[in-house]
Motif scaffolding. Sequence first.
Motif, mmCIF file in Angstrom:
data_model
loop_
_atom_site.group_PDB
_atom_site.id
_atom_site.type_symbol
_atom_site.label_atom_id
_atom_site.label_comp_id
_atom_site.label_asym_id
_atom_site.label_seq_id
_atom_site.Cartn_x
_atom_site.Cartn_y
_atom_site.Cartn_z
ATOM 1 N N LEU A 133 -22.111 14.437 -7.973
ATOM 2 C CA LEU A 133 -21.801 13.005 -7.868
ATOM 3 C C LEU A 133 -20.808 12.756 -6.736
ATOM 4 C CD1 LEU A 133 -21.471 12.239 -11.680
ATOM 5 C CD2 LEU A 133 -23.301 11.457 -10.157
ATOM 6 N N PRO A 134 -20.888 11.598 -6.067
ATOM 7 C CA PRO A 134 -20.058 11.338 -4.886
ATOM 8 C C PRO A 134 -18.660 10.830 -5.221
ATOM 9 C CG PRO A 134 -21.521 9.487 -5.224
ATOM 10 C CD PRO A 134 -21.876 10.504 -6.287
ATOM 11 N N LEU A 135 -17.945 11.586 -6.061
ATOM 12 C CA LEU A 135 -16.581 11.194 -6.394
ATOM 13 C C LEU A 135 -15.660 11.491 -5.212
ATOM 14 C CD1 LEU A 135 -14.883 10.292 -9.047
ATOM 15 C CD2 LEU A 135 -13.999 12.607 -8.866
ATOM 16 N N GLN A 136 -14.835 10.527 -4.870
ATOM 17 C CA GLN A 136 -13.879 10.691 -3.783
ATOM 18 C C GLN A 136 -12.468 10.807 -4.341
ATOM 19 O OE1 GLN A 136 -14.921 6.918 -2.003
ATOM 20 N NE2 GLN A 136 -16.019 7.917 -0.328
ATOM 21 N N GLN A 137 -11.633 11.557 -3.634
ATOM 22 C CA GLN A 137 -10.228 11.669 -3.996
ATOM 23 C C GLN A 137 -9.437 10.808 -3.011
ATOM 24 O OE1 GLN A 137 -10.141 15.958 -3.673
ATOM 25 N NE2 GLN A 137 -10.101 16.192 -5.883
ATOM 26 N N THR A 138 -8.859 9.736 -3.509
ATOM 27 C CA THR A 138 -8.184 8.757 -2.654
ATOM 28 C C THR A 138 -6.711 8.670 -3.037
ATOM 29 O OG1 THR A 138 -10.264 7.515 -2.563
ATOM 30 C CG2 THR A 138 -8.276 6.392 -1.804
ATOM 31 N N LYS A 139 -5.883 9.202 -2.178
ATOM 32 C CA LYS A 139 -4.450 9.263 -2.446
ATOM 33 C C LYS A 139 -3.797 7.903 -2.216
ATOM 34 C CE LYS A 139 -0.291 11.822 -0.997
ATOM 35 N NZ LYS A 139 0.178 12.945 -0.144
ATOM 36 N N GLY A 140 -2.894 7.545 -3.097
ATOM 37 C CA GLY A 140 -2.133 6.312 -2.946
ATOM 38 C C GLY A 140 -0.655 6.560 -3.206
ATOM 39 N N GLU A 141 0.193 5.904 -2.415
ATOM 40 C CA GLU A 141 1.637 6.051 -2.584
ATOM 41 C C GLU A 141 2.260 4.716 -2.969
ATOM 42 O OE1 GLU A 141 3.643 8.573 0.329
ATOM 43 O OE2 GLU A 141 1.680 9.096 1.187
ATOM 44 N N LEU A 142 3.308 4.788 -3.763
ATOM 45 C CA LEU A 142 4.016 3.610 -4.261
ATOM 46 C C LEU A 142 5.514 3.806 -4.115
ATOM 47 C CD1 LEU A 142 2.379 2.769 -7.727
ATOM 48 C CD2 LEU A 142 2.144 1.463 -5.637
ATOM 49 N N LEU A 143 6.208 2.718 -3.862
ATOM 50 C CA LEU A 143 7.660 2.726 -3.872
ATOM 51 C C LEU A 143 8.166 1.903 -5.049
ATOM 52 C CD1 LEU A 143 8.572 2.034 -0.109
ATOM 53 C CD2 LEU A 143 8.374 4.248 -1.259
ATOM 54 N N THR A 144 9.267 2.319 -5.631
ATOM 55 C CA THR A 144 10.056 1.458 -6.503
ATOM 56 C C THR A 144 11.319 1.120 -5.727
ATOM 57 O OG1 THR A 144 9.224 2.540 -8.503
ATOM 58 C CG2 THR A 144 11.229 1.221 -8.715
ATOM 59 N N ILE A 145 11.579 -0.173 -5.591
ATOM 60 C CA ILE A 145 12.732 -0.611 -4.805
ATOM 61 C C ILE A 145 13.661 -1.464 -5.659
ATOM 62 C CG2 ILE A 145 11.416 -0.535 -2.650
ATOM 63 C CD1 ILE A 145 11.302 -3.624 -2.753
ATOM 64 N N GLU A 146 14.872 -1.660 -5.168
ATOM 65 C CA GLU A 146 15.849 -2.497 -5.850
ATOM 66 C C GLU A 146 16.404 -3.510 -4.861
ATOM 67 O OE1 GLU A 146 19.926 -1.164 -7.594
ATOM 68 O OE2 GLU A 146 18.390 -0.788 -9.133
ATOM 69 N N SER A 147 16.483 -4.774 -5.286
ATOM 70 C CA SER A 147 16.991 -5.825 -4.414
ATOM 71 C C SER A 147 17.453 -7.001 -5.259
ATOM 72 C CB SER A 147 15.902 -6.292 -3.440
ATOM 73 O OG SER A 147 16.325 -7.440 -2.723
ATOM 74 N N THR A 148 18.593 -7.580 -4.878
ATOM 75 C CA THR A 148 19.071 -8.777 -5.566
ATOM 76 C C THR A 148 18.582 -10.044 -4.886
ATOM 77 O OG1 THR A 148 21.111 -8.714 -4.260
ATOM 78 C CG2 THR A 148 21.152 -7.634 -6.418
ATOM 79 N N GLY A 149 17.939 -9.901 -3.713
ATOM 80 C CA GLY A 149 17.526 -11.074 -2.963
ATOM 81 C C GLY A 149 16.052 -11.414 -3.044
#
Length: 348
Positions: free
Chosen positions: A201-217
Amino acid sequence: MKILVVGSGVAGICLTHELLQAGCEVVLIDNDKNASSVVAAGIINPLVFRRMTLSWRVSELVPFARKKYTELEQLTGNSFFHPLVIRRLFASEQELGFWKTKQELPEFSEYMETLTEDDLNFPLEQNTFGTGRVKQASYIDTNAFIGANLAYFQSKGILFRETFDHGELNAGQAIYKGHSYDFIVFAEGKDARYNPLFSYLPLQQTKGELLTIESTGIYAKESLNRKCFLLPLGNNRFKVGSTYAWDTDDTIPTEAGKQAIAENLKSVTSEAYTIVEHKAGVRPTVPDRRPLMGLHPDYPKMVIANGLGTKGYMIAPLLMHELANHLLKGTELNAESHISRFPYTRHS
């Protein structure tokens, strides 16, 4: 029936609950390695902004997901389902025009707020062409969801943390390590690429990156979206993402990924922030953007439940309900999800 489920991401969790509710004896195993269901933002968005279209099967998937996640909160005694307003910052006059046209159509009006002067003049520097608000959106606190459900399965004595060994499998008779099952369901995420039964089956491995950030504005009352999503988590924290890197199965965050997210974030806010966390996961995706579900052509007790891609948290509840009914009652799977759409070459 006795069923072995391999993989405890969102698909494996939803399927295991469906099978338990139907009275099945379930064994759930997981290698505890792939974090895509945890790393994912867990956003349930009924719209596809690129062409301002409705998500696939949205009128079925969204209400079912809301109902199922609410039930699982009650079952596990935890909170992880949160309603959400997504505010799209239009990227062009054309996108604004698409929204104005489609908000009048009955099938779209359920998911699009009618544009107001406040939307068009929303007070952000990045608001060039106006903004629109999405209805019936939500998000899952993925850490809480995974943790609560795995703890529930652990309490039932059905969760085992181990790597599936294909050398111990008799696929024809559905015997694994000397135990016989009515079905063995592979919900392995990216690792399905290495499953000899379903590697065609044509399963692809697709990497994704996420940030957790902090801001009061940063504006925190809604989730802002343009070139990226900015998801408010409370306490001045936000998830931001995400990136796409094809044909890679490593879950190591990269400097390039961080810089790409930071650049895209400029299209949403110019407020200062600090990075709290940087994570990466690998999504199981399919070229036609539809899941991979069904019985193996040669070994009908072997089953795949995979390829949920970027919409996993939206589509898993209903699709795993449909898969459970397929296994237990013989009901048909949705044709667009069925693996029969891909040719199978029998190996000698």
